[in-house]
Write a protein that holds these residues in place. Structure first.
Motif, PDB file in Angstrom:
ATOM      1  N   LEU A 151      39.230  79.763  19.004  1.00 41.88           N
ATOM      2  CA  LEU A 151      38.446  80.765  18.279  1.00 41.88           C
ATOM      3  C   LEU A 151      39.043  81.151  16.922  1.00 41.88           C
ATOM      4  O   LEU A 151      38.316  81.169  15.923  1.00 41.88           O
ATOM      5  CB  LEU A 151      38.227  82.001  19.153  1.00 41.88           C
ATOM      6  CG  LEU A 151      37.417  83.130  18.523  1.00 41.88           C
ATOM      7  CD1 LEU A 151      36.025  82.659  18.145  1.00 41.88           C
ATOM      8  CD2 LEU A 151      37.353  84.317  19.452  1.00 41.88           C
ATOM      9  N   PRO A 152      40.353  81.431  16.804  1.00 36.11           N
ATOM     10  CA  PRO A 152      40.877  81.776  15.471  1.00 36.11           C
ATOM     11  C   PRO A 152      40.751  80.639  14.460  1.00 36.11           C
ATOM     12  O   PRO A 152      40.494  80.883  13.278  1.00 36.11           O
ATOM     13  CB  PRO A 152      42.354  82.107  15.714  1.00 36.11           C
ATOM     14  CG  PRO A 152      42.465  82.364  17.157  1.00 36.11           C
ATOM     15  CD  PRO A 152      41.374  81.603  17.828  1.00 36.11           C
ATOM     16  N   LEU A 153      40.895  79.402  14.918  1.00 38.50           N
ATOM     17  CA  LEU A 153      40.728  78.270  14.003  1.00 38.50           C
ATOM     18  C   LEU A 153      39.287  78.148  13.542  1.00 38.50           C
ATOM     19  O   LEU A 153      39.024  77.825  12.374  1.00 38.50           O
ATOM     20  CB  LEU A 153      41.183  76.982  14.676  1.00 38.50           C
ATOM     21  CG  LEU A 153      42.676  76.890  14.985  1.00 38.50           C
ATOM     22  CD1 LEU A 153      42.976  75.630  15.764  1.00 38.50           C
ATOM     23  CD2 LEU A 153      43.489  76.945  13.710  1.00 38.50           C
ATOM     24  N   ASP A 168      43.591  78.085  31.974  1.00 40.09           N
ATOM     25  CA  ASP A 168      43.576  76.976  31.018  1.00 40.09           C
ATOM     26  C   ASP A 168      42.383  77.067  30.078  1.00 40.09           C
ATOM     27  O   ASP A 168      42.512  76.884  28.866  1.00 40.09           O
ATOM     28  CB  ASP A 168      43.535  75.630  31.754  1.00 40.09           C
ATOM     29  CG  ASP A 168      44.833  75.306  32.460  1.00 40.09           C
ATOM     30  OD1 ASP A 168      45.872  75.884  32.086  1.00 40.09           O
ATOM     31  OD2 ASP A 168      44.796  74.475  33.375  1.00 40.09           O
ATOM     32  N   LEU A 169      41.215  77.346  30.645  1.00 35.53           N
ATOM     33  CA  LEU A 169      40.017  77.482  29.818  1.00 35.53           C
ATOM     34  C   LEU A 169      40.129  78.684  28.886  1.00 35.53           C
ATOM     35  O   LEU A 169      39.739  78.608  27.720  1.00 35.53           O
ATOM     36  CB  LEU A 169      38.778  77.614  30.695  1.00 35.53           C
ATOM     37  CG  LEU A 169      38.424  76.408  31.535  1.00 35.53           C
ATOM     38  CD1 LEU A 169      37.207  76.690  32.396  1.00 35.53           C
ATOM     39  CD2 LEU A 169      38.188  75.207  30.672  1.00 35.53           C
ATOM     40  N   LEU A 170      40.669  79.770  29.393  1.00 35.39           N
ATOM     41  CA  LEU A 170      40.840  80.969  28.573  1.00 35.39           C
ATOM     42  C   LEU A 170      41.799  80.704  27.420  1.00 35.39           C
ATOM     43  O   LEU A 170      41.527  81.084  26.271  1.00 35.39           O
ATOM     44  CB  LEU A 170      41.346  82.137  29.431  1.00 35.39           C
ATOM     45  CG  LEU A 170      41.597  83.441  28.703  1.00 35.39           C
ATOM     46  CD1 LEU A 170      40.278  84.036  28.225  1.00 35.39           C
ATOM     47  CD2 LEU A 170      42.330  84.417  29.600  1.00 35.39           C
ATOM     48  N   LEU A 171      42.903  80.021  27.698  1.00 31.63           N
ATOM     49  CA  LEU A 171      43.863  79.713  26.639  1.00 31.63           C
ATOM     50  C   LEU A 171      43.275  78.780  25.596  1.00 31.63           C
ATOM     51  O   LEU A 171      43.479  78.974  24.397  1.00 31.63           O
ATOM     52  CB  LEU A 171      45.138  79.101  27.231  1.00 31.63           C
ATOM     53  CG  LEU A 171      46.078  80.066  27.935  1.00 31.63           C
ATOM     54  CD1 LEU A 171      47.240  79.310  28.558  1.00 31.63           C
ATOM     55  CD2 LEU A 171      46.583  81.125  26.981  1.00 31.63           C
ATOM     56  N   GLU A 172      42.527  77.766  26.028  1.00 32.77           N
ATOM     57  CA  GLU A 172      41.913  76.873  25.054  1.00 32.77           C
ATOM     58  C   GLU A 172      40.927  77.630  24.172  1.00 32.77           C
ATOM     59  O   GLU A 172      40.892  77.448  22.961  1.00 32.77           O
ATOM     60  CB  GLU A 172      41.204  75.710  25.735  1.00 32.77           C
ATOM     61  CG  GLU A 172      40.604  74.758  24.732  1.00 32.77           C
ATOM     62  CD  GLU A 172      39.777  73.652  25.349  1.00 32.77           C
ATOM     63  OE1 GLU A 172      38.996  73.053  24.596  1.00 32.77           O
ATOM     64  OE2 GLU A 172      39.903  73.392  26.552  1.00 32.77           O
ATOM     65  N   GLY A 173      40.141  78.501  24.787  1.00 36.58           N
ATOM     66  CA  GLY A 173      39.199  79.300  24.010  1.00 36.58           C
ATOM     67  C   GLY A 173      39.897  80.244  23.052  1.00 36.58           C
ATOM     68  O   GLY A 173      39.486  80.392  21.899  1.00 36.58           O
ATOM     69  N   LEU A 174      40.973  80.865  23.501  1.00 35.41           N
ATOM     70  CA  LEU A 174      41.716  81.795  22.642  1.00 35.41           C
ATOM     71  C   LEU A 174      42.448  81.090  21.508  1.00 35.41           C
ATOM     72  O   LEU A 174      42.664  81.670  20.449  1.00 35.41           O
ATOM     73  CB  LEU A 174      42.711  82.614  23.472  1.00 35.41           C
ATOM     74  CG  LEU A 174      42.093  83.664  24.386  1.00 35.41           C
ATOM     75  CD1 LEU A 174      43.176  84.340  25.216  1.00 35.41           C
ATOM     76  CD2 LEU A 174      41.305  84.692  23.598  1.00 35.41           C
ATOM     77  N   VAL A 226      35.722  72.733  16.762  1.00 42.56           N
ATOM     78  CA  VAL A 226      35.678  73.528  15.534  1.00 42.56           C
ATOM     79  C   VAL A 226      34.870  72.797  14.465  1.00 42.56           C
ATOM     80  O   VAL A 226      33.999  73.386  13.816  1.00 42.56           O
ATOM     81  CB  VAL A 226      37.108  73.841  15.032  1.00 42.56           C
ATOM     82  CG1 VAL A 226      37.086  74.465  13.655  1.00 42.56           C
ATOM     83  CG2 VAL A 226      37.837  74.743  16.011  1.00 42.56           C
ATOM     84  N   LEU A 227      35.132  71.509  14.302  1.00 46.30           N
ATOM     85  CA  LEU A 227      34.415  70.742  13.284  1.00 46.30           C
ATOM     86  C   LEU A 227      32.936  70.601  13.637  1.00 46.30           C
ATOM     87  O   LEU A 227      32.068  70.722  12.758  1.00 46.30           O
ATOM     88  CB  LEU A 227      35.057  69.367  13.115  1.00 46.30           C
ATOM     89  CG  LEU A 227      34.523  68.505  11.982  1.00 46.30           C
ATOM     90  CD1 LEU A 227      34.686  69.208  10.635  1.00 46.30           C
ATOM     91  CD2 LEU A 227      35.230  67.170  11.975  1.00 46.30           C
ATOM     92  N   ALA A 228      32.615  70.364  14.897  1.00 38.05           N
ATOM     93  CA  ALA A 228      31.210  70.241  15.305  1.00 38.05           C
ATOM     94  C   ALA A 228      30.458  71.545  15.069  1.00 38.05           C
ATOM     95  O   ALA A 228      29.320  71.538  14.587  1.00 38.05           O
ATOM     96  CB  ALA A 228      31.122  69.834  16.770  1.00 38.05           C
ATOM     97  N   LEU A 229      31.085  72.683  15.362  1.00 36.65           N
ATOM     98  CA  LEU A 229      30.429  73.968  15.132  1.00 36.65           C
ATOM     99  C   LEU A 229      30.366  74.304  13.649  1.00 36.65           C
ATOM    100  O   LEU A 229      29.429  74.980  13.205  1.00 36.65           O
ATOM    101  CB  LEU A 229      31.128  75.081  15.913  1.00 36.65           C
ATOM    102  CG  LEU A 229      31.042  74.956  17.434  1.00 36.65           C
ATOM    103  CD1 LEU A 229      31.735  76.126  18.105  1.00 36.65           C
ATOM    104  CD2 LEU A 229      29.616  74.818  17.903  1.00 36.65           C
TER     105      LEU A 229
END
Length: 152
Positions: free
Chosen positions: A136-138, A127-133, A32-35
């Motif tokens: 994304l809101p943060l 796992d990848l889907l949960l991390e992405g989900l 999040v911080l890098a983006l």
């Protein structure tokens, strides 16, 4: 401002590490911080910042030195590439640029793991889907609170 955001990310990741359920993929606050940096800085400043953030994440004990650095560098590079081709601020463009950056981060991880001949981790697509989900809101919240200062 950049140092304050890094300090806030470090504190929040510490709280999240203590409160997050064990075994569940947590949101990647460093992504999040890098983006956020990539959104507000030109590429010649955003890419070194992403690499530095990945090294900080590695030094905190979350992986091999350089693993997260390459992952966040790949994610920022992919974000820059996607955001140049999409309309900024529109929902499909924001979602696609995040998805592209998220997948590039994991591709960077697997590239380093393959290059070092490490055993590739067995990650479930869930796992990848949960991390992405969870991430994304943060990211959307951070973009809402801290608008971009970069002019395209």
């Amino acid at each position: 401002m950049m140092g304050i955001l890094l300090l806030f990310t470090l504190v929040l990741s510490g709280f999240l590490g203590a409160l997050w359920p064990q075994g569940l993929m947590a949101p990647d606050l460093f992504l999040v911080l890098a983006l956020l940096y990539a959104r507000s800085l030109p590429y010649y400043l955003g890419l070194p910042w992403a690499f530095f953030l990945g090294l900080v994440q590695d030094l905190l004990g979350y992986g091999l030195l350089g693993l997260h650095a390459v992952g966040l560098l790949s994610a920022s590079y992919a974000f820059y590439a996607a955001s140049r081709r999409l309309a900024p601020g529109e929902t499909p463009g924001v979602l696609f640029s995040f998805l592209w950056a998220f997948l590039a981060k994991w591709a960077g991880y697997f590239l380093v793991a393959y290059w070092l001949r490490l055993e590739l981790p067995s990650l479930l697509p869930l796992d990848l889907l949960l991390e992405g989900l969870f991430t994304l809101p943060l990211l959307l919240l951070a973009w809402r609170l801290l608008p971009s200062s970069r002019r395209s």
